[in-house]
Scaffold this active site. Sequence first.
Site, short mmCIF file in Angstrom:
data_model
loop_
_atom_site.label_atom_id
_atom_site.label_comp_id
_atom_site.label_asym_id
_atom_site.label_seq_id
_atom_site.Cartn_x
_atom_site.Cartn_y
_atom_site.Cartn_z
CE LYS A 47 117.99 52.04 -15.25
NZ LYS A 47 116.53 52.18 -15.45
CD GLU A 89 126.60 54.62 -20.28
OE1 GLU A 89 125.49 54.10 -20.25
OE2 GLU A 89 127.65 53.97 -20.15
CB SER A 102 110.88 47.52 -14.29
OG SER A 102 110.18 48.54 -14.98
C1 LIG Z 1 115.84 51.90 -16.67
C2 LIG Z 1 114.49 51.36 -16.49
C3 LIG Z 1 113.90 50.50 -17.44
C4 LIG Z 1 114.55 50.13 -18.75
O1 LIG Z 1 115.72 49.41 -18.67
P1 LIG Z 1 115.81 47.86 -19.01
O2 LIG Z 1 117.27 47.61 -19.06
O3 LIG Z 1 115.12 47.61 -20.31
O4 LIG Z 1 115.15 47.13 -17.90
C5 LIG Z 1 112.65 49.98 -17.16
N1 LIG Z 1 111.99 50.30 -16.04
C6 LIG Z 1 112.50 51.14 -15.12
C7 LIG Z 1 111.71 51.45 -13.91
C8 LIG Z 1 113.77 51.70 -15.31
O5 LIG Z 1 114.26 52.53 -14.39
#
Ligand SMILES: *Cc1c(COP(=O)(O)O)cnc(C)c1O
Length: 417
Positions: free
Chosen positions: A97, A119, A389
């Site tokens: 993020k 938000e 992610s």
């Molecule tokens: C917020 C988040 C997501 C989902 O958001 P995307 O916009 O689909 O990437 C996925 N993995 C993690 C670790 C997150 O914090």
Amino acid sequence: MKNIFIKNKYNADSHGHFEEYGGRYVPEMLIPALEEVERGYNEIKNDPVFMEELMDLFHNYSGRPTPLYFAKNLSDYLGGAKIFLKQEGLNHTGAHKINNCLGQALLAKKMGKKRLIAETGAGQHGVATATVAAKLKMKCKVYMGKVDYDRQRPNVFWMEQLGAEVVPVEHGTQRLKDAVTATLQDWIENVDDTFYLLGSALGPHPYPSMVRDFQTIIGLEVQKQLKEVYEIDRPDFIVACVGGGSNAIGIFNPYLEDEKVGLIGVEAGGKGVGKIGNHAARLQKDPKIGVVEGYKSYFLQDSDGQLQNTHSISAGLDYAGIGPEHALLWKKGRVKYQYAADKEVIAAFKLLAKKEGIIAALESSHAVAHAIDLAKKLDRNKNIVVNLSGRGDKDIFIIAKVLGDEKWKKFLKEESL
Ligand SMILES: *Cc1c(COP(=O)(O)O)cnc(C)c1O
């Protein structure tokens, strides 16, 4: 990396339409604000100074490039394809993020804005926004539905420590939807000095394209690392979880026109995709088009167009909509969308921890779960890249509860005295 802005045949037209998806469906009052963001975004695309500053922040503040790690133990154990993990969880604040937040905050600064608003549902995007606001010396206000605000005390606490003002929104259902409304209201009232920092590859144009571009650093690094570290030209598959779709589109983007690379997005299967309210898998059964929160895409909705309740073990995937570029990639068949159920996600989480010493976020564990299945069906000479992610520290409350850890319960009780 000199440039993150790349073009391909799936890009939106100049009005932000990904064919029939996307666009800018907002009240007239918001159009000037969005046009101003669009102008700023178009300007920085050709601004080498912006690129240099962003790369400096990526490198020295967030810790990029994140490693592309060959998960040998896991691959050996499964006995199939080789699994590589793109370690976005090693970023500052623990997930991808921050890539988007740094990009948008730097743009806001260039546009002369002094204040960031956002938000957030679970609070992860709020924390990342509060972080970059502190770093770039901007004011920050984060709106949360009152229900989320009460449930997510750890993230609210961190936002406050980072200097942000967190506002519980007490009208409507007191959830994310109402927080979005409150944020837009704030933007309309304060557009002169305020920038709306949106957290995923969705919303009205130009956000879906802009967020994708800031996340494309993930895919560009994978390309480079595969070649330089592993002497691999291209992976056979890339697997990423899909909430709004930002981490997925970021890792897919440089490969969209390379049809030899199989691209797989993994949605939240929750307790099963058969029943309304039990999952957040928008593209599995008979997807329904709608216009919500400023863009046209597929949404989990009933026949009246009311959004359905969703469920996922991971807060980040628990969302009824999906970014418009994913809608197009689904329709074109360029990306395949699968799902993983909560149970499979927990199993994948546990296996990765035991085999590799990596605590993955529950969102990312959806991608791991699918990659585990896929790897078993493929030969050793095939390569799968998984976008990890985020890291899982934030999920300790959920995971300990799901695993029924009695000592954890006792710990919580004693701590609360
Ligand atoms: C917020 C988040 C997501 C989902 O958001 P995307 O916009 O689909 O990437 C996925 N993995 C993690 C670790 C997150 O914090």
